[in-house]
Write a protein that holds these residues in place. Structure first.
Motif, PDB file in Angstrom:
ATOM      1  N   SER A  55       0.817  -1.424  -0.155  1.00 47.48           N
ATOM      2  CA  SER A  55       0.130   0.137  -0.032  1.00 47.48           C
ATOM      3  C   SER A  55       0.928   1.165   0.087  1.00 47.48           C
ATOM      4  N   SER A  56       1.925   1.089   0.711  1.00 48.20           N
ATOM      5  CA  SER A  56       2.773   2.374   0.918  1.00 48.20           C
ATOM      6  C   SER A  56       3.549   2.637  -0.545  1.00 48.20           C
ATOM      7  N   VAL A  57       4.196   1.538  -1.107  1.00 47.79           N
ATOM      8  CA  VAL A  57       4.615   1.517  -2.411  1.00 47.79           C
ATOM      9  C   VAL A  57       3.617   2.163  -3.486  1.00 47.79           C
ATOM     10  N   GLN A  58       2.434   1.658  -3.378  1.00 43.91           N
ATOM     11  CA  GLN A  58       1.454   2.200  -4.347  1.00 43.91           C
ATOM     12  C   GLN A  58       1.082   3.714  -4.343  1.00 43.91           C
ATOM     13  N   ALA A  59       1.085   4.009  -2.920  1.00 44.41           N
ATOM     14  CA  ALA A  59       0.879   5.362  -2.469  1.00 44.41           C
ATOM     15  C   ALA A  59       2.058   6.342  -3.239  1.00 44.41           C
ATOM     16  N   LEU A  60       3.353   5.821  -2.998  1.00 40.65           N
ATOM     17  CA  LEU A  60       4.428   6.566  -3.338  1.00 40.65           C
ATOM     18  C   LEU A  60       4.510   6.741  -4.940  1.00 40.65           C
ATOM     19  N   ARG A  61       4.083   5.354  -5.498  1.00 49.56           N
ATOM     20  CA  ARG A  61       3.927   5.416  -7.067  1.00 49.56           C
ATOM     21  C   ARG A  61       2.952   6.149  -7.606  1.00 49.56           C
ATOM     22  N   ASP A  62       1.788   6.256  -6.886  1.00 45.54           N
ATOM     23  CA  ASP A  62       0.807   7.361  -7.363  1.00 45.54           C
ATOM     24  C   ASP A  62       1.134   8.882  -7.232  1.00 45.54           C
ATOM     25  N   GLU A  63       1.876   9.120  -6.068  1.00 50.56           N
ATOM     26  CA  GLU A  63       2.262  10.401  -5.917  1.00 50.56           C
ATOM     27  C   GLU A  63       3.589  10.896  -7.153  1.00 50.56           C
ATOM     28  N   ALA A  64       4.168   9.906  -7.243  1.00 49.98           N
ATOM     29  CA  ALA A  64       5.316  10.189  -8.384  1.00 49.98           C
ATOM     30  C   ALA A  64       4.702  10.389  -9.867  1.00 49.98           C
TER      31      ALA A  64
END
Length: 99
Positions: free
Chosen positions: A66-75
């Motif tokens: 979930s954290s990686v996906q949130a970071l990917r979305d922000e990027a």
């Protein structure tokens, strides 16, 4: 401990209590039953522990994903924004020389 492992833990406790009752019979058959039930209780307790650890690890992995996906979305959102002009490079002032 994960809620899902509670039935296995309860089974271990139940078998342990039955083993104590069998041991109190003070007979060879009771002793044999007590040993068998104690071994089963140990296996059930180990299974409950492993089940609990697996659930904890699955939760940790899901949190990481979930954290990686949130970071990917922000990027991705940042990549869609126009880039700001870089700050101009300046030459630092010379340091004063002291005699």
């Amino acid at each position: 401990m994960a809620v899902d492992s509670l039935p296995q833990l309860q089974a271990a406790k139940d078998k342990y209590n039955k083993a104590k009752v069998e041991l109190d019979r003070k007979s060879q058959e009771g002793d044999q039953n007590a040993v068998r039930l104690a071994k089963q209780a140990e296996v059930d307790a180990q299974y409950a522990s492993a089940h609990s650890q697996a659930a904890k690890q699955q939760n940790a992995a899901a949190d990481s994903q979930s954290s990686v996906q949130a970071l990917r979305d922000e990027a991705n959102r940042n990549a869609d924004m126009p880039a700001a002009a870089p700050a101009p490079l300046t030459t630092p002032a010379p340091l004063p020389v002291t005699p």
